[in-house]
Design an enzyme around this catalytic site. Structure first.
Site, PDB file in Angstrom:
ATOM      1  N   GLU A 152      85.521  22.640  17.130  1.00 45.78           N
ATOM      2  CA  GLU A 152      86.512  21.581  17.263  1.00 45.78           C
ATOM      3  C   GLU A 152      87.892  22.118  16.903  1.00 45.78           C
ATOM      4  OE1 GLU A 152      84.772  18.811  14.583  1.00 45.78           O
ATOM      5  OE2 GLU A 152      83.430  17.972  16.083  1.00 45.78           O
ATOM      6  N   ASP A 168      76.969  17.256  13.533  1.00 48.09           N
ATOM      7  CA  ASP A 168      76.000  16.613  14.424  1.00 48.09           C
ATOM      8  C   ASP A 168      74.704  17.394  14.548  1.00 48.09           C
ATOM      9  OD1 ASP A 168      77.626  14.408  15.092  1.00 48.09           O
ATOM     10  OD2 ASP A 168      78.745  15.647  16.495  1.00 48.09           O
TER      11      ASP A 168
END
Length: 399
Positions: A152, A168
């Site tokens: 990210e 996640d």
């Protein structure tokens, strides 16, 4: 950096708002040299795998707020309108480097993700609300049997924030890096030698249902481990897995005060928590109740949401972040002053976030984003620079 849990089933606009947009909070007041419109990102394939690699740069363009993808030159392409049911997204794949090789692409001022997959392209679809990302907690997701992962990032006028994440899932290993304006390079995210198998071995050996988080191919090949949030949501992990610890915390602070000092640079800002029945009330120094929390369940603890929601404010959100870190690391019974940033105290209770414990134990520098507020106490795997020369993504061996 304020990191938020990213939910792959959400359209990318929501993920970007939860991740990249918040990465830059507080950054706009940092003075620095002008950041170029695109930045070089060098991807090095040290995986040792022979299968092809596919790269994707997906996110939200900061100048326009549009969702889309960037090609290898850093040119932005807006997604077309999706449908209901979802329609196939344009092929945004960038052929990645072969094993032992490197490839340099350009990344634009963006808030989003760099995906990479081995062997197969990922399947992306578009709804009327934007991009639908892989959601491998769903056994029918078309990406379920593909080995992939993502990093990210936010690149804006104040610099670069680039992290590795296991919020996640824990999957194909990689590290991130940045070359600073003085030429030095900072990196994070590498596993220890044997870390891939060590992580899965630890999770499979853990009592209490934690082995249910592991996903494999039909031949037994490890693909990933889901985060405990998804484990609880899908029934792979018992919903009451944190109940004993939460109950003990509630009992302790019904007769003692929990003191939260949420800002490291504001040590005089303190809030005081006491439990009454099913509620923990927090007061400020004047004794005024500023926020209250219902007794959280495992879903709220692992997701740092719902009963532990953390709005982007200066009171409830910072308190919730601290509670979330304390529950996941099981430090709330160790010290009545939080956050407890002593790593020796983390994950010592028999009831704890065993997934996060196993992730951190296998990282070469101990840093990871194993839950949404793992940056409390600077435990996150992040590189950041206000005037970056170059960024790096290194695909590491699985074992």
């Amino acid at each position: 950096m304020l990191h938020r849990l990213t939910r792959p089933a959400l359209p990318l606009a929501a993920a970007a708002a939860l991740v990249g947009g918040l990465l830059a909070l507080g950054a706009q007041d940092r003075a620095g040299a002008a950041v170029p419109d695109t930045l070089a990102l060098t991807i090095t394939n040290d995986s040792g795998r022979s299968d092809p690699v596919y790269l994707y740069d997906l996110g939200t363009q900061l100048s326009s707020g549009q969702q889309g993808w960037a090609d290898a030159n850093g040119t932005f392409h807006a997604w077309p309108t999706g449908g209901n049911p979802p329609t196939p997204a344009p092929d945004a794949a960038i052929p990645g480097p072969a094993a032992g090789q490197s490839l340099t692409i350009r990344i634009p001022k963006f808030s989003g993700r760099i995906y990479f997959s081995y062997g197969q392209k990922l399947v992306f679809k578009l709804t009327t609300g934007g991009l639908v990302q892989p959601a491998v907690q769903n056994p029918s997701d078309p990406n379920r049997n593909i080995l992939f992962n993502w990093s990210e990032y936010t690149l804006n006028d104040s610099g670069l924030w680039l992290n590795s994440t296991q919020v996640d899932m824990f999957s194909a290993p990689y590290a991130v890096g940045v070359q600073r304006s003085d030429g030095s390079v900072s990196s994070t995210g590498h596993l220890k030698p044997g870390g891939w198998s060590g992580f899965f071995g630890a999770l499979r050996a853990q009592q209490g249902g934690w082995a249910g988080l592991v996903q494999t191919r039909s031949d037994g090949t490890f693909l990933r481990a889901l985060s405990p949030l998804y484990g609880v949501e899908t029934g792979a992990l018992p919903a009451g897995v944190m109940d004993d610890y939460v109950n003990r915390v509630w009992q302790k602070y019904s007769t003692q005060t929990l003191t939260v000092t949420p800002f490291a640079d504001r040590p005089d800002t303190k809030y005081y928590g006491r439990v009454s029945g099913n509620v923990m009330n927090f007061t400020d120094s004047s004794g005024t109740v500023v926020t209250s929390f219902q007794k959280p369940d495992a879903d709220s603890v692992f997701g740092c949401h719902k009963l532990l929601d953390a709005p982007n404010d200066q009171v409830r959100g910072p308190i919730s972040r601290t509670l979330c870190a304390g529950f996941n690391r099981s430090t709330l019974l160790v010290d009545a002053n939080q956050p407890d940033t002593r790593t020796a105290d983390f994950y010592q209770d028999s009831v704890t976030n065993q997934y996060a414990r196993a992730v951190h134990a296998q990282m070469a520098d101990g840093k990871a984003y194993a839950f949404a507020f793992d940056d409390v106490g600077d435990q996150e795997s992040l590189v950041q620079d206000g005037n970056p020369r170059q960024a790096y993504l290194t695909l590491d061996p699985l074992g």
